[in-house]
Design a protein around this motif. Sequence first.
Motif, PDB file in Angstrom:
ATOM      1  N   CYS A  42     -34.911  12.455 -50.216  1.00 60.14           N
ATOM      2  CA  CYS A  42     -33.698  13.012 -50.800  1.00 60.14           C
ATOM      3  C   CYS A  42     -34.005  13.636 -52.168  1.00 60.14           C
ATOM      4  O   CYS A  42     -33.581  14.762 -52.464  1.00 60.14           O
ATOM      5  CB  CYS A  42     -32.636  11.928 -50.929  1.00 60.14           C
ATOM      6  SG  CYS A  42     -30.996  12.559 -51.318  1.00 60.14           S
ATOM      7  N   ALA A  43     -34.767  12.935 -52.974  1.00 60.95           N
ATOM      8  CA  ALA A  43     -35.145  13.456 -54.297  1.00 60.95           C
ATOM      9  C   ALA A  43     -35.976  14.733 -54.162  1.00 60.95           C
ATOM     10  O   ALA A  43     -35.764  15.705 -54.902  1.00 60.95           O
ATOM     11  CB  ALA A  43     -35.904  12.396 -55.073  1.00 60.95           C
ATOM     12  N   ALA A  44     -36.899  14.740 -53.218  1.00 62.27           N
ATOM     13  CA  ALA A  44     -37.738  15.922 -53.018  1.00 62.27           C
ATOM     14  C   ALA A  44     -36.903  17.113 -52.545  1.00 62.27           C
ATOM     15  O   ALA A  44     -37.104  18.242 -52.998  1.00 62.27           O
ATOM     16  CB  ALA A  44     -38.841  15.616 -52.013  1.00 62.27           C
ATOM     17  N   ALA A  45     -35.956  16.859 -51.642  1.00 59.83           N
ATOM     18  CA  ALA A  45     -35.104  17.935 -51.133  1.00 59.83           C
ATOM     19  C   ALA A  45     -34.225  18.509 -52.246  1.00 59.83           C
ATOM     20  O   ALA A  45     -34.042  19.730 -52.334  1.00 59.83           O
ATOM     21  CB  ALA A  45     -34.254  17.419 -49.975  1.00 59.83           C
ATOM     22  N   GLU A  46     -33.705  17.657 -53.099  1.00 55.40           N
ATOM     23  CA  GLU A  46     -32.916  18.148 -54.232  1.00 55.40           C
ATOM     24  C   GLU A  46     -33.794  18.924 -55.200  1.00 55.40           C
ATOM     25  O   GLU A  46     -33.367  19.940 -55.751  1.00 55.40           O
ATOM     26  CB  GLU A  46     -32.221  16.988 -54.943  1.00 55.40           C
ATOM     27  CG  GLU A  46     -31.040  16.445 -54.177  1.00 55.40           C
ATOM     28  CD  GLU A  46     -30.278  15.370 -54.951  1.00 55.40           C
ATOM     29  OE1 GLU A  46     -30.152  15.496 -56.183  1.00 55.40           O
ATOM     30  OE2 GLU A  46     -29.814  14.411 -54.311  1.00 55.40           O
TER      31      GLU A  46
END
Length: 104
Positions: A42-46
């Motif tokens: 999720c952090a990487a996608a954001e």
Amino acid sequence: MSVVGTALEQLLRLIYRRALKIAAFPEDERDSHYDLIRLSCCAAAEHIGQSPDEAAVTANDMVQFVRALVGIIELGGGSVQERSGDRPMPTRHFGSRENSTRRI
């Protein structure tokens, strides 16, 4: 192989090794590992520009993929502990003559 192809291959190897490690845990200890995957994905996608909602969907899809891969590993038989996470995955060259079937 292209840079994108090489990156994709390395990413799939990383996911496969992670799934092997998760498969070695008892089922009741796996959720925390899936949660870590969800958070990091999720952090990487954001970070690459997805909205928080899109990132959550991407992260959930990744967790579902890893869960399915763990299930496939378990169905593969044998002891998961006997497998080495450092051993490369078998490489298939789709479209090559070694994997094609001859039709008459």
